[in-house]
Design a protein around this motif. Sequence first.
Motif, PDB file in Angstrom:
ATOM      1  N   LEU A   1       0.834  -1.202   0.000  1.00  0.00           N
ATOM      2  CA  LEU A   1       0.000   0.000   0.000  1.00  0.00           C
ATOM      3  C   LEU A   1       0.869   1.252   0.000  1.00  0.00           C
ATOM      4  CD1 LEU A   1      -2.698  -1.098   2.598  1.00  0.00           C
ATOM      5  CD2 LEU A   1      -3.149  -0.550   0.192  1.00  0.00           C
ATOM      6  N   ARG A   2       1.896   1.244   0.816  1.00  0.00           N
ATOM      7  CA  ARG A   2       2.795   2.397   0.902  1.00  0.00           C
ATOM      8  C   ARG A   2       3.503   2.651  -0.412  1.00  0.00           C
ATOM      9  NH1 ARG A   2       7.993   1.022   3.992  1.00  0.00           N
ATOM     10  NH2 ARG A   2       8.320   0.087   1.936  1.00  0.00           N
ATOM     11  N   ASP A   3       3.921   1.568  -1.103  1.00  0.00           N
ATOM     12  CA  ASP A   3       4.709   1.699  -2.328  1.00  0.00           C
ATOM     13  C   ASP A   3       3.854   1.790  -3.584  1.00  0.00           C
ATOM     14  OD1 ASP A   3       6.916   1.535  -0.705  1.00  0.00           O
ATOM     15  OD2 ASP A   3       7.271  -0.602  -1.083  1.00  0.00           O
ATOM     16  N   GLY A   4       2.532   1.786  -3.438  1.00  0.00           N
ATOM     17  CA  GLY A   4       1.663   1.929  -4.591  1.00  0.00           C
ATOM     18  C   GLY A   4       1.497   0.683  -5.433  1.00  0.00           C
ATOM     19  N   LYS A   5       1.817  -0.485  -4.876  1.00  0.00           N
ATOM     20  CA  LYS A   5       1.671  -1.728  -5.630  1.00  0.00           C
ATOM     21  C   LYS A   5       0.228  -2.217  -5.663  1.00  0.00           C
ATOM     22  CE  LYS A   5       6.376  -3.324  -4.736  1.00  0.00           C
ATOM     23  NZ  LYS A   5       7.218  -4.385  -4.132  1.00  0.00           N
ATOM     24  N   CYS A   6      -0.598  -1.729  -4.770  1.00  0.00           N
ATOM     25  CA  CYS A   6      -2.022  -2.040  -4.800  1.00  0.00           C
ATOM     26  C   CYS A   6      -2.793  -0.795  -4.360  1.00  0.00           C
ATOM     27  CB  CYS A   6      -2.374  -3.250  -3.943  1.00  0.00           C
ATOM     28  SG  CYS A   6      -1.895  -3.129  -2.204  1.00  0.00           S
ATOM     29  N   GLU A   7      -4.014  -0.645  -4.859  1.00  0.00           N
ATOM     30  CA  GLU A   7      -4.817   0.538  -4.545  1.00  0.00           C
ATOM     31  C   GLU A   7      -5.555   0.403  -3.223  1.00  0.00           C
ATOM     32  OE1 GLU A   7      -7.136   2.542  -7.521  1.00  0.00           O
ATOM     33  OE2 GLU A   7      -6.112   1.451  -9.124  1.00  0.00           O
ATOM     34  N   LEU A   8      -5.821  -0.796  -2.806  1.00  0.00           N
ATOM     35  CA  LEU A   8      -6.460  -1.066  -1.527  1.00  0.00           C
ATOM     36  C   LEU A   8      -6.222  -2.521  -1.174  1.00  0.00           C
ATOM     37  CD1 LEU A   8     -10.360  -1.128  -2.122  1.00  0.00           C
ATOM     38  CD2 LEU A   8      -8.671  -1.321  -3.905  1.00  0.00           C
ATOM     39  N   ALA A   9      -6.547  -2.908   0.050  1.00  0.00           N
ATOM     40  CA  ALA A   9      -6.221  -4.266   0.491  1.00  0.00           C
ATOM     41  C   ALA A   9      -7.246  -4.759   1.488  1.00  0.00           C
ATOM     42  CB  ALA A   9      -4.826  -4.314   1.109  1.00  0.00           C
ATOM     43  N   LEU A  10      -7.555  -6.059   1.398  1.00  0.00           N
ATOM     44  CA  LEU A  10      -8.354  -6.761   2.396  1.00  0.00           C
ATOM     45  C   LEU A  10      -7.392  -7.334   3.425  1.00  0.00           C
ATOM     46  CD1 LEU A  10     -10.894  -8.655   0.118  1.00  0.00           C
ATOM     47  CD2 LEU A  10     -11.511  -7.101   1.964  1.00  0.00           C
ATOM     48  N   MET A  11      -7.509  -6.867   4.671  1.00  0.00           N
ATOM     49  CA  MET A  11      -6.523  -7.204   5.686  1.00  0.00           C
ATOM     50  C   MET A  11      -7.199  -7.394   7.036  1.00  0.00           C
ATOM     51  SD  MET A  11      -3.725  -4.229   4.735  1.00  0.00           S
ATOM     52  CE  MET A  11      -2.465  -4.890   5.838  1.00  0.00           C
ATOM     53  N   TYR A  12      -6.392  -7.824   7.999  1.00  0.00           N
ATOM     54  CA  TYR A  12      -6.803  -7.808   9.396  1.00  0.00           C
ATOM     55  C   TYR A  12      -6.345  -6.492  10.033  1.00  0.00           C
ATOM     56  CZ  TYR A  12      -8.043 -12.808   9.584  1.00  0.00           C
ATOM     57  OH  TYR A  12      -8.633 -14.036   9.419  1.00  0.00           O
ATOM     58  N   ASP A  13      -6.873  -6.201  11.197  1.00  0.00           N
ATOM     59  CA  ASP A  13      -6.514  -4.986  11.938  1.00  0.00           C
ATOM     60  C   ASP A  13      -5.287  -5.240  12.810  1.00  0.00           C
ATOM     61  OD1 ASP A  13      -7.936  -6.780  13.555  1.00  0.00           O
ATOM     62  OD2 ASP A  13      -8.539  -5.202  14.938  1.00  0.00           O
ATOM     63  N   LEU A  14      -4.272  -5.860  12.256  1.00  0.00           N
ATOM     64  CA  LEU A  14      -3.092  -6.249  13.029  1.00  0.00           C
ATOM     65  C   LEU A  14      -1.862  -5.539  12.489  1.00  0.00           C
ATOM     66  CD1 LEU A  14      -3.739 -10.115  13.220  1.00  0.00           C
ATOM     67  CD2 LEU A  14      -4.378  -8.372  14.890  1.00  0.00           C
ATOM     68  N   GLY A  15      -1.197  -4.754  13.331  1.00  0.00           N
ATOM     69  CA  GLY A  15       0.052  -4.113  12.962  1.00  0.00           C
ATOM     70  C   GLY A  15      -0.069  -2.976  11.974  1.00  0.00           C
ATOM     71  N   LEU A  16      -1.257  -2.376  11.841  1.00  0.00           N
ATOM     72  CA  LEU A  16      -1.454  -1.329  10.845  1.00  0.00           C
ATOM     73  C   LEU A  16      -1.107   0.061  11.351  1.00  0.00           C
ATOM     74  CD1 LEU A  16      -4.792  -2.272   9.034  1.00  0.00           C
ATOM     75  CD2 LEU A  16      -2.451  -2.634   8.288  1.00  0.00           C
ATOM     76  N   GLY A  17      -1.258   0.308  12.636  1.00  0.00           N
ATOM     77  CA  GLY A  17      -1.138   1.667  13.122  1.00  0.00           C
ATOM     78  C   GLY A  17      -2.394   2.451  12.774  1.00  0.00           C
TER      79      GLY A  17
END
Length: 309
Positions: A141-157
């Motif tokens: 996400l930070r590097d622009g390799k994907c526009e959005l992501a399905l993730m867990y709420d773990l380690g995101l800040g």
Amino acid sequence: MTRSYTLVQLRYFCAVAELENMTAAAAALNVTQSTLSSAVAQLEQVMGTPLFTRLPRRGLRLTPAGRRLHERSLLLLEDADQLPGLVREEGPTLAGDLTVGVFGPLAPFRASLIFEEFEREHPGVNLSFLEGDQEFLRRALRDGKCELALMYDLGLGGELPRRVLRRIPPHVIVAPDHPLAATPEQPVSLRALADEPLILLDLPHSREYYLSLFKLLGAVPRIRHRASGYETVRAFVARGHGYSVLNQRLPHDLTYAGSPVVPLPVVEELPPIEVLLVRPAGTRPTLKSRAFEEICLRVYGVAPVVSID
């Protein structure tokens, strides 16, 4: 005088940004590598700053300026693609590529259904999934390799915009011959299980979440095996090597090897894992990513909202 650039140059630049390799991008675009290199060099001259860092034997990486250009280029190119339809007073027809990150253990549960729904409603969009662990997706996400992501709420800040799709409480799985398997509807105490061998799902941030559950209960688990694969954990449990704690539950209880596990509810009140739709910070969503968001809300049964940014 304003220095000019072309949409073709932006398209070439975005392809290189996403593939991080001139040779691969040239093949994907069906152009020569020299044509692609020249277009990127001209764009860097127009922008007045390097857009890529060249890493020996590791390809290309976007500079901070390159990341900003990539984010804006996606929106500009999408607007350009919509222009003929707007001139003809037609509704927007989505086209182009959309890359979405998905956390590995989540992928088998909903990714194929979301893909089918999206493909049916937006056949002009080439949707692809980028699968990995939480840390991999955060970097993507930070590097622009994907526009959005399905993730867990773990380690995101707290810096990444997100939309909660589902909250999933933890449950225990045991082998069919485990004493607790005789009454699968009866909630079990995770604290009482701490002395038994644990098969731990050992992924970055996931392991910290599961170990934190025991810490909340004042217990220390006896870890027998660590496995980075969701199905590997289930297979070890099915063979009687120990119990495990998971969140996502399959609609059936069979493992890949054909042996079943028995899921058991947990009696203690423990924090659930949240399934999130996450975007990069400081970006404006494209129409394609908004359309993907709508499909996710529908699949997960969440009331739609205007935006998650």
